[in-house]
Write a protein that holds these residues in place. Sequence first.
Motif, PDB file in Angstrom:
ATOM      1  N   PRO A  20      40.354  25.485  12.350  1.00  0.00           N
ATOM      2  CA  PRO A  20      41.244  25.200  11.217  1.00  0.00           C
ATOM      3  C   PRO A  20      40.534  25.474   9.889  1.00  0.00           C
ATOM      4  O   PRO A  20      39.308  25.594   9.855  1.00  0.00           O
ATOM      5  CB  PRO A  20      41.532  23.704  11.366  1.00  0.00           C
ATOM      6  N   THR A  24      40.980  21.197   6.519  1.00  0.00           N
ATOM      7  CA  THR A  24      41.726  20.518   7.584  1.00  0.00           C
ATOM      8  C   THR A  24      40.737  19.998   8.631  1.00  0.00           C
ATOM      9  O   THR A  24      39.804  20.708   8.995  1.00  0.00           O
ATOM     10  CB  THR A  24      42.685  21.536   8.270  1.00  0.00           C
ATOM     11  N   THR A  28      42.475  18.843  14.459  1.00  0.00           N
ATOM     12  CA  THR A  28      43.837  19.388  14.509  1.00  0.00           C
ATOM     13  C   THR A  28      43.963  20.522  15.527  1.00  0.00           C
ATOM     14  O   THR A  28      45.062  20.841  15.956  1.00  0.00           O
ATOM     15  CB  THR A  28      44.270  19.928  13.121  1.00  0.00           C
TER      16      THR A  28
END
Length: 291
Positions: A20, A24, A28
């Motif tokens: 990511p 981020t 995730t």
Amino acid sequence: MKIKNLFHQHTVFSFEVFPPKKTTPIETVYDTLEALQDLKPDFISVTLGAGGSGNGENTLAIARRLRENYGITPMAHLPCIHYTKEQIDRILAQFQENGIENILALRGDRVEGVKPANDFIHAAELVTYIRERGDFDIAGACYPECHPEAANLDTDIRYLKEKVDAGASHLITQLFFENNTFYDFRYRAARAGIHVPIEAGIMPVTNRKQIERMVTTCGASLPRKFTKIVQRFENNPEALRDAGIAYAIDQIVDLLTDGVDGIHLYTMNNPYVARKITEAVSGILKAAPLC
Ligand code: FAD
């Protein structure tokens, strides 16, 4: 597991994922990995952004997770133009400590405003450097439509041969949408003395933004059959996604029938698309001839 050994056993089927963005959290991407591991690819490669701003921490973390949590062989991408030899030494030491034994050795794309470190000019130099430093299996990138900076395909293939001679045990292609381009490239590579396995890089195109990005960044040519799909369905995301998946499946079936060494699916971190394609081709993959 060294990836080069897989090519003697069966047609290889692998995925690419990317970490990511820096802003981020890395977690995730874990749901994506979880979903992809169910599809049992032969390996998953993890990109590493050019620019040298990090030291590949996220690439390493994802590769480690693939190996330790899911038992999937990882391949770490390593672009070199923005790294010094000392930085590459540190990254290689971390790969070794964490059991990452497969590396895609790359030059990396030039980044506006970021100066090259000048320790490595071409990927072949990195291949030699890695080979002298550890027991890694090293892959290289190749370009059926010619690398954008090369004068022509013959010149590009001549340099590709140097990369293979330096120790790249297999190659992964840039994405392409016309299989004849790949067949022609493979023929010319063999004629130039390149006899290592070549995995075909397939990108299922599922949205308009992706298409625009691809044309500008990799200069991929878009066949009429493909542009017709985009024009017809550009305002219907679901139809465009389904047509993109069908197009990729069609390409893969043809490549498998032809005896391709392997398929490397650019998943764009989209497990839905990867699943649809894997389910459609898995029976054919098992029956595909080894050439
Ligand atoms: P090279 O093999 O060095 O080739 C680059 C250019 O230099 C070519 O034009 C070649 O013909 C020429 N050349 C090679 N040797 C010589 C020589 N001795 N003298 C003169 N010219 C020479 N980029 C990233 O930053 N991160 C990634 O994770 C990443 N993953 C990728 C995965 C795949 C499968 C592919 C196909 C590309 C990936 N890239 C990635 C992009 C890649 O870094 C760029 O395409 C880059 O411009 C070229 O990298 P290369 O390793 O092919 O370079």
